[in-house]
Design an enzyme around this catalytic site. Sequence first.
Site, PDB file in Angstrom:
ATOM      1  N   HIS A  93     -14.055 -49.738  19.201  1.00  9.41           N
ATOM      2  CA  HIS A  93     -14.938 -50.752  19.781  1.00  9.41           C
ATOM      3  C   HIS A  93     -15.924 -51.295  18.740  1.00  9.41           C
ATOM      4  O   HIS A  93     -16.330 -52.458  18.815  1.00  9.41           O
ATOM      5  CB  HIS A  93     -15.724 -50.184  20.962  1.00  9.41           C
ATOM      6  N   ASP A 100     -12.622 -52.924  27.309  1.00  7.59           N
ATOM      7  CA  ASP A 100     -12.473 -52.089  28.495  1.00  7.59           C
ATOM      8  C   ASP A 100     -12.545 -53.023  29.697  1.00  7.59           C
ATOM      9  O   ASP A 100     -13.508 -53.792  29.826  1.00  7.59           O
ATOM     10  CB  ASP A 100     -13.600 -51.057  28.585  1.00  7.59           C
ATOM     11  N   GLU A 157      -7.249 -43.451  28.659  1.00  6.60           N
ATOM     12  CA  GLU A 157      -8.134 -44.305  29.442  1.00  6.60           C
ATOM     13  C   GLU A 157      -7.366 -45.511  29.964  1.00  6.60           C
ATOM     14  O   GLU A 157      -6.975 -46.383  29.186  1.00  6.60           O
ATOM     15  CB  GLU A 157      -9.319 -44.778  28.588  1.00  6.60           C
ATOM     16  N   HIS A 160      -8.834 -49.010  28.680  1.00  8.28           N
ATOM     17  CA  HIS A 160      -9.054 -49.330  27.255  1.00  8.28           C
ATOM     18  C   HIS A 160      -7.826 -49.967  26.618  1.00  8.28           C
ATOM     19  O   HIS A 160      -6.730 -49.415  26.670  1.00  8.28           O
ATOM     20  CB  HIS A 160      -9.411 -48.057  26.482  1.00  8.28           C
TER      21      HIS A 160
END
Length: 189
Positions: A93, A100, A157, A160
């Site tokens: 990120h 996300d 995740e 993500h």
Amino acid sequence: MLVRLSPEHHNIAFDIAYARADNVTGRPIYVRPDAWLVPEAEAALLRAVALARAQGLGLLLFDAFRPLEAQWALWRAVPDPAYVADPRRGGIHTRGVAIDLTLTGPDGAPLDMGTDFDDLTSASHHGSTAVSPEVQRNRALLLGLMSAAGWDFYMNEWWHYQLFRPRRYPALTDREAGTAMMPAGPECP
């Protein structure tokens, strides 16, 4: 270097989690709900928006570029490399190449993904069978749209997505990125 995202220009809804206190740190990390990406990631996001819209769906954004200072705040709260990147390695990120998000239905409500954003358990992993078949379909739909738009995914995740070869971009502090997302204070530990 980074492009500022907006709900109006990018046809996405915002719910920037780290600008609120109800995140894994228990306090706001960002001073305002802002989102930034490198131009290549912005183009991939616009492709994902178009693919979702073609099916009557939308996207709800939780996070995008995350300054190194914010990565340190997350690491101090959750020093678990299975869910939070060690800021000494830069993270993904922090390069403006990750996002996300979730899907929303025609009514704008998020589709059921079985766990909340930042649920740091195995139930939030792609391919988890601990969630209902409907949730598995919703996650597969998001994965398919994002993959078709040119995004890679992170196995742990469901929310993500990142560009392929993300480390070709540098990790940036808030000052280096010029985003003014972080409160005044020391840059990084």
